[in-house]
Write a protein that holds these residues in place. Structure first.
Motif, mmCIF file in Angstrom:
data_model
loop_
_atom_site.group_PDB
_atom_site.id
_atom_site.type_symbol
_atom_site.label_atom_id
_atom_site.label_comp_id
_atom_site.label_asym_id
_atom_site.label_seq_id
_atom_site.Cartn_x
_atom_site.Cartn_y
_atom_site.Cartn_z
ATOM 1 N N MET A 1 4.200 3.683 -5.870
ATOM 2 C CA MET A 1 3.245 4.444 -5.072
ATOM 3 C C MET A 1 1.982 4.661 -5.890
ATOM 4 O O MET A 1 2.029 4.740 -7.112
ATOM 5 N N ILE A 2 0.862 4.785 -5.158
ATOM 6 C CA ILE A 2 -0.425 4.994 -5.805
ATOM 7 C C ILE A 2 -1.246 5.993 -4.987
ATOM 8 O O ILE A 2 -1.242 5.952 -3.752
ATOM 9 N N LEU A 3 -1.934 6.897 -5.702
ATOM 10 C CA LEU A 3 -2.774 7.883 -5.044
ATOM 11 C C LEU A 3 -3.982 7.195 -4.429
ATOM 12 O O LEU A 3 -4.703 6.464 -5.105
ATOM 13 N N LEU A 4 -4.216 7.434 -3.152
ATOM 14 C CA LEU A 4 -5.342 6.834 -2.451
ATOM 15 C C LEU A 4 -6.491 7.819 -2.296
ATOM 16 O O LEU A 4 -7.640 7.503 -2.560
ATOM 17 N N TYR A 5 -6.190 9.047 -1.867
ATOM 18 C CA TYR A 5 -7.261 9.967 -1.490
ATOM 19 C C TYR A 5 -6.774 11.403 -1.580
ATOM 20 O O TYR A 5 -5.628 11.708 -1.238
ATOM 21 N N THR A 6 -7.646 12.275 -2.047
ATOM 22 C CA THR A 6 -7.384 13.711 -2.037
ATOM 23 C C THR A 6 -8.695 14.435 -1.792
ATOM 24 O O THR A 6 -9.774 13.909 -2.108
ATOM 25 N N HIS A 7 -8.608 15.609 -1.215
ATOM 26 C CA HIS A 7 -9.810 16.390 -0.897
ATOM 27 C C HIS A 7 -9.396 17.833 -0.718
ATOM 28 O O HIS A 7 -8.254 18.117 -0.333
ATOM 29 N N GLU A 8 -10.340 18.751 -0.977
ATOM 30 C CA GLU A 8 -10.024 20.164 -0.809
ATOM 31 C C GLU A 8 -9.797 20.545 0.655
ATOM 32 O O GLU A 8 -9.076 21.490 0.957
ATOM 33 N N ASN A 9 -10.398 19.795 1.570
ATOM 34 C CA ASN A 9 -10.242 20.045 3.002
ATOM 35 C C ASN A 9 -9.141 19.132 3.544
ATOM 36 O O ASN A 9 -9.302 17.922 3.612
ATOM 37 N N ARG A 10 -8.041 19.720 3.924
ATOM 38 C CA ARG A 10 -6.878 18.936 4.360
ATOM 39 C C ARG A 10 -7.171 18.082 5.590
ATOM 40 O O ARG A 10 -6.555 17.067 5.812
ATOM 41 N N PHE A 11 -8.158 18.474 6.409
ATOM 42 C CA PHE A 11 -8.489 17.689 7.597
ATOM 43 C C PHE A 11 -9.074 16.326 7.233
ATOM 44 O O PHE A 11 -8.869 15.350 7.940
ATOM 45 N N PHE A 12 -9.811 16.252 6.131
ATOM 46 C CA PHE A 12 -10.303 14.960 5.670
ATOM 47 C C PHE A 12 -9.143 14.053 5.264
ATOM 48 O O PHE A 12 -9.131 12.867 5.563
ATOM 49 N N VAL A 13 -8.162 14.631 4.591
ATOM 50 C CA VAL A 13 -7.007 13.853 4.136
ATOM 51 C C VAL A 13 -6.184 13.381 5.334
ATOM 52 O O VAL A 13 -5.769 12.222 5.399
ATOM 53 N N LEU A 14 -5.971 14.257 6.300
ATOM 54 C CA LEU A 14 -5.201 13.878 7.490
ATOM 55 C C LEU A 14 -5.949 12.837 8.315
ATOM 56 O O LEU A 14 -5.326 11.923 8.880
ATOM 57 N N ASN A 15 -7.268 12.935 8.379
ATOM 58 C CA ASN A 15 -8.062 11.927 9.073
ATOM 59 C C ASN A 15 -7.937 10.584 8.357
ATOM 60 O O ASN A 15 -7.763 9.546 9.000
ATOM 61 N N ALA A 16 -8.020 10.603 7.037
ATOM 62 C CA ALA A 16 -7.860 9.375 6.256
ATOM 63 C C ALA A 16 -6.487 8.762 6.497
ATOM 64 O O ALA A 16 -6.354 7.546 6.666
ATOM 65 N N GLN A 17 -5.459 9.598 6.547
ATOM 66 C CA GLN A 17 -4.109 9.095 6.801
ATOM 67 C C GLN A 17 -4.036 8.418 8.166
ATOM 68 O O GLN A 17 -3.475 7.326 8.298
ATOM 69 N N PRO A 43 -6.904 25.214 -8.343
ATOM 70 C CA PRO A 43 -7.146 24.794 -6.963
ATOM 71 C C PRO A 43 -6.967 23.288 -6.740
ATOM 72 O O PRO A 43 -6.433 22.870 -5.728
ATOM 73 N N VAL A 44 -7.404 22.473 -7.692
ATOM 74 C CA VAL A 44 -7.295 21.021 -7.536
ATOM 75 C C VAL A 44 -5.835 20.571 -7.471
ATOM 76 O O VAL A 44 -5.509 19.604 -6.778
ATOM 77 N N ASP A 45 -4.958 21.298 -8.148
ATOM 78 C CA ASP A 45 -3.544 20.920 -8.179
ATOM 79 C C ASP A 45 -2.823 21.144 -6.855
ATOM 80 O O ASP A 45 -1.706 20.655 -6.677
ATOM 81 N N VAL A 46 -3.435 21.883 -5.932
ATOM 82 C CA VAL A 46 -2.776 22.139 -4.656
ATOM 83 C C VAL A 46 -3.448 21.412 -3.493
ATOM 84 O O VAL A 46 -3.080 21.597 -2.338
ATOM 85 N N TRP A 47 -4.455 20.574 -3.792
ATOM 86 C CA TRP A 47 -5.082 19.789 -2.727
ATOM 87 C C TRP A 47 -4.085 18.810 -2.141
ATOM 88 O O TRP A 47 -3.245 18.245 -2.851
ATOM 89 N N LEU A 48 -4.174 18.603 -0.839
ATOM 90 C CA LEU A 48 -3.339 17.608 -0.173
ATOM 91 C C LEU A 48 -3.696 16.222 -0.687
ATOM 92 O O LEU A 48 -4.877 15.906 -0.868
ATOM 93 N N GLU A 49 -2.680 15.390 -0.944
ATOM 94 C CA GLU A 49 -2.889 14.049 -1.485
ATOM 95 C C GLU A 49 -2.301 13.004 -0.552
ATOM 96 O O GLU A 49 -1.219 13.197 0.009
ATOM 97 N N LEU A 50 -3.011 11.897 -0.407
ATOM 98 C CA LEU A 50 -2.562 10.762 0.391
ATOM 99 C C LEU A 50 -2.185 9.637 -0.563
ATOM 100 O O LEU A 50 -3.019 9.168 -1.337
ATOM 101 N N TRP A 51 -0.935 9.219 -0.512
ATOM 102 C CA TRP A 51 -0.408 8.184 -1.394
ATOM 103 C C TRP A 51 -0.015 6.960 -0.575
ATOM 104 O O TRP A 51 0.451 7.086 0.559
ATOM 105 N N LEU A 52 -0.203 5.794 -1.168
ATOM 106 C CA LEU A 52 0.215 4.535 -0.550
ATOM 107 C C LEU A 52 1.587 4.146 -1.077
ATOM 108 O O LEU A 52 1.863 4.294 -2.268
ATOM 109 N N LEU A 53 2.432 3.624 -0.197
ATOM 110 C CA LEU A 53 3.744 3.148 -0.637
ATOM 111 C C LEU A 53 3.626 1.835 -1.402
ATOM 112 O O LEU A 53 4.370 1.586 -2.335
ATOM 113 N N GLU A 54 2.674 1.004 -1.002
ATOM 114 C CA GLU A 54 2.476 -0.303 -1.645
ATOM 115 C C GLU A 54 1.121 -0.332 -2.354
ATOM 116 O O GLU A 54 0.087 -0.300 -1.691
#
Length: 110
Positions: A1-17, A43-54
């Motif tokens: 797995m690899i980190l793709l995207y993270t942001h303080e606003n969870r709506f940006f992360v969910l939109n990216a997903q 604060p940065v440690d609790v931001w929602l993160e989007l990870w790729l499986l591949e």
């Protein structure tokens, strides 16, 4: 797995997903419930993160996100032809009356 995207606003992360998964790329969210630890963690440690499986999907997924988010930043504000309300460029429909944004005029200038 690899980190793709993270942001303080969870709506940006969910939109990216949503955008990435519509392209058939599988993702996983991390820190979905970490916001309750804010204060104990930085604060940065609790931001929602989007990870790729591949990891091989990284370039494609990153391009999708960059195109989508940069497009919204560059659109010009527009005035609704129906109610004359000024709308931000990110809106494709008038937030006041629901009228669709008019198509840009592609005629060459004289």
């Amino acid at each position: 797995m690899i980190l793709l995207y993270t942001h303080e606003n969870r709506f940006f992360v969910l939109n990216a997903q949503n955008l990435v998964e519509q392209a058939g790329i599988n993702t996983v969210l991390r820190n979905e419930y970490a916001s309750s630890a804010a204060g104990e963690l930085s604060p940065v440690d609790v931001w929602l993160e989007l990870w790729l499986l591949e990891p091989t999907d990284y370039n494609t997924a990153n391009d999708i996100i960059e195109r989508a988010f940069s497009d919204q930043q560059t659109r010009q504000a527009w005035q609704c032809p129906q109610c004359k309300e000024l709308n931000e460029g990110a809106f494709e429909m008038c937030w006041q009356c629901g009228e669709h944004q008019p198509e840009p005029n592609h005629e060459p200038e004289a």
